[in-house]
Write an enzyme that holds these catalytic residues in place. Structure first.
Site, PDB file in Angstrom:
ATOM      1  N   ARG A  65       0.822  -1.205   0.000  1.00 59.78           N
ATOM      2  CA  ARG A  65       0.000   0.000   0.000  1.00 59.78           C
ATOM      3  C   ARG A  65       0.859   1.259   0.000  1.00 59.78           C
ATOM      4  NH1 ARG A  65      -4.429   0.204   4.323  1.00 59.78           N
ATOM      5  NH2 ARG A  65      -2.877   1.111   5.684  1.00 59.78           N
ATOM      6  N   ILE A  92      -8.331   2.247   1.020  1.00 57.39           N
ATOM      7  CA  ILE A  92      -7.944   2.834   2.300  1.00 57.39           C
ATOM      8  C   ILE A  92      -6.578   3.471   2.120  1.00 57.39           C
ATOM      9  CG2 ILE A  92      -7.288   2.293   4.674  1.00 57.39           C
ATOM     10  CD1 ILE A  92      -9.490   0.142   4.615  1.00 57.39           C
ATOM     11  N   ASN A 107     -13.860  13.720   2.146  1.00 55.89           N
ATOM     12  CA  ASN A 107     -14.477  12.462   1.728  1.00 55.89           C
ATOM     13  C   ASN A 107     -15.990  12.590   1.876  1.00 55.89           C
ATOM     14  OD1 ASN A 107     -14.618   9.664   0.988  1.00 55.89           O
ATOM     15  ND2 ASN A 107     -14.981   9.167   3.137  1.00 55.89           N
ATOM     16  N   HIS A 109     -19.314  10.124   2.621  1.00 56.42           N
ATOM     17  CA  HIS A 109     -19.633   8.779   3.104  1.00 56.42           C
ATOM     18  C   HIS A 109     -21.157   8.637   3.170  1.00 56.42           C
ATOM     19  CE1 HIS A 109     -19.020   5.003   5.149  1.00 56.42           C
ATOM     20  NE2 HIS A 109     -19.976   5.364   6.007  1.00 56.42           N
TER      21      HIS A 109
HETATM   22  C1  GRF Z   1     -21.197   7.162  -2.910  1.00 55.07           C
HETATM   23  O1  GRF Z   1     -22.335   6.653  -2.259  1.00 55.07           O
HETATM   24  C2  GRF Z   1     -20.210   7.681  -1.895  1.00 55.07           C
HETATM   25  O2  GRF Z   1     -20.803   8.227  -0.767  1.00 55.07           O
HETATM   26  C3  GRF Z   1     -19.460   6.423  -1.520  1.00 55.07           C
HETATM   27  O3  GRF Z   1     -19.349   5.684  -2.711  1.00 55.07           O
HETATM   28  C4  GRF Z   1     -20.414   6.048  -3.597  1.00 55.07           C
HETATM   29  C5  GRF Z   1     -19.760   6.506  -4.852  1.00 55.07           C
HETATM   30  O4  GRF Z   1     -20.695   6.840  -5.844  1.00 55.07           O
HETATM   31  N1  GRF Z   1     -18.202   6.755  -0.892  1.00 55.07           N
HETATM   32  P1  GRF Z   1     -20.228   7.658  -7.132  1.00 55.07           P
HETATM   33  O5  GRF Z   1     -19.014   6.921  -7.697  1.00 55.07           O
HETATM   34  O6  GRF Z   1     -19.912   9.052  -6.702  1.00 55.07           O
HETATM   35  O7  GRF Z   1     -21.399   7.589  -8.085  1.00 55.07           O
END
Ligand code: GRF
Length: 215
Positions: A65, A92, A107, A109
């Site tokens: 990594r 990660i 980020n 989430h």
């Molecule tokens: C989204 O739900 C984001 O929150 C998560 O992965 C998904 C990615 O979707 N981390 P996209 O590639 O932006 O369509």
């Protein structure tokens, strides 16, 4: 204008929302590059069609990594970004990488953190029977899906929801809050106060602090 680099791994719909906000004149940043860790990420084509420089740093080419993280950081730093935006980036990242981008790595989430860090958030929300679910934009720290929260949006969990319907409802909110978070960053309005993010009032508007609540 601030330079941003967007990291993706797949579909790239959050990236698209950022590109659309820029194109609409609602997000005054320069998207210097979109970088994927997967050569087959659909979002790379979308970005290229929008005239944005794309790169791939294929994680499968690295045994360790640390090697991947270093190559990725080299690639990113070639674009001198003020902000690095993880948009569905599914690797990660190591502590050194995260520290290198301290305070300029966001980020998104798909849960109301600190609930449901990690994967399969919608399924886990349904399994737990929560009535409120949502999404979070946060600054990245070395702990997974953890760090000062910039903005969240909440949605109701409806009777009859399945993973797909709930994910779609949350995703619509993701596409609203990520451009908002980047807009605040671009306007230098995000401040850290005892580990929490405060959004400074718009210098032009005058007035008070705005709490980073759901829109
Ligand atoms: C989204 O739900 C984001 O929150 C998560 O992965 C998904 C990615 O979707 N981390 P996209 O590639 O932006 O369509």
């Amino acid at each position: 204008m601030k330079n941003i680099v967007i990291l993706i791994s797949g579909r790239g719909s959050n990236m698209e929302a950022l590109i659309a906000a820029c194109a609409a004149g609602e997000l005054p940043v320069n998207i210097a590059a979109v970088i994927s860790n997967r050569p087959d990420a659909r979002g790379l084509e979308t970005a290229a069609r929008a005239g944005i420089v794309t790169r791939c740093v294929d994680h499968s080419a690295f045994a360790l990594r640390e090697g991947f993280d270093a190559a990725l950081a080299d690639c990113i730093d070639g674009f001198a970004p003020d902000l690095v935006v993880l948009a569905g980036f599914m690797r990660i990242l190591g502590d050194d990488f995260v520290r290198h981008y301290g305070g300029r790595l966001l980020n998104i989430h798909p849960s109301l953190l600190p609930a449901f860090p990690g994967l399969h958030t919608h399924r886990r929300a349904l399994d737990e029977g929560v009535r409120i679910h949502g999404c979070t934009v946060h600054f990245v720290t070395p702990a997974l899906d953890h760090g000062p929260i910039v903005i969240q949006a909440a949605v109701a969990v409806l009777d009859g929801d399945d993973e797909a319907t709930l994910a779609a409802r949350v995703l619509r909110q993701e596409h609203r809050i990520y451009p908002q978070a980047v807009r605040w960053f671009a306007a230098d309005r995000l401040r850290l106060d005892a580990g929490c993010v405060r959004v400074a009032a718009d210098a032009d508007a005058g007035g008070v602090l705005i709490a980073p609540a759901a829109p």
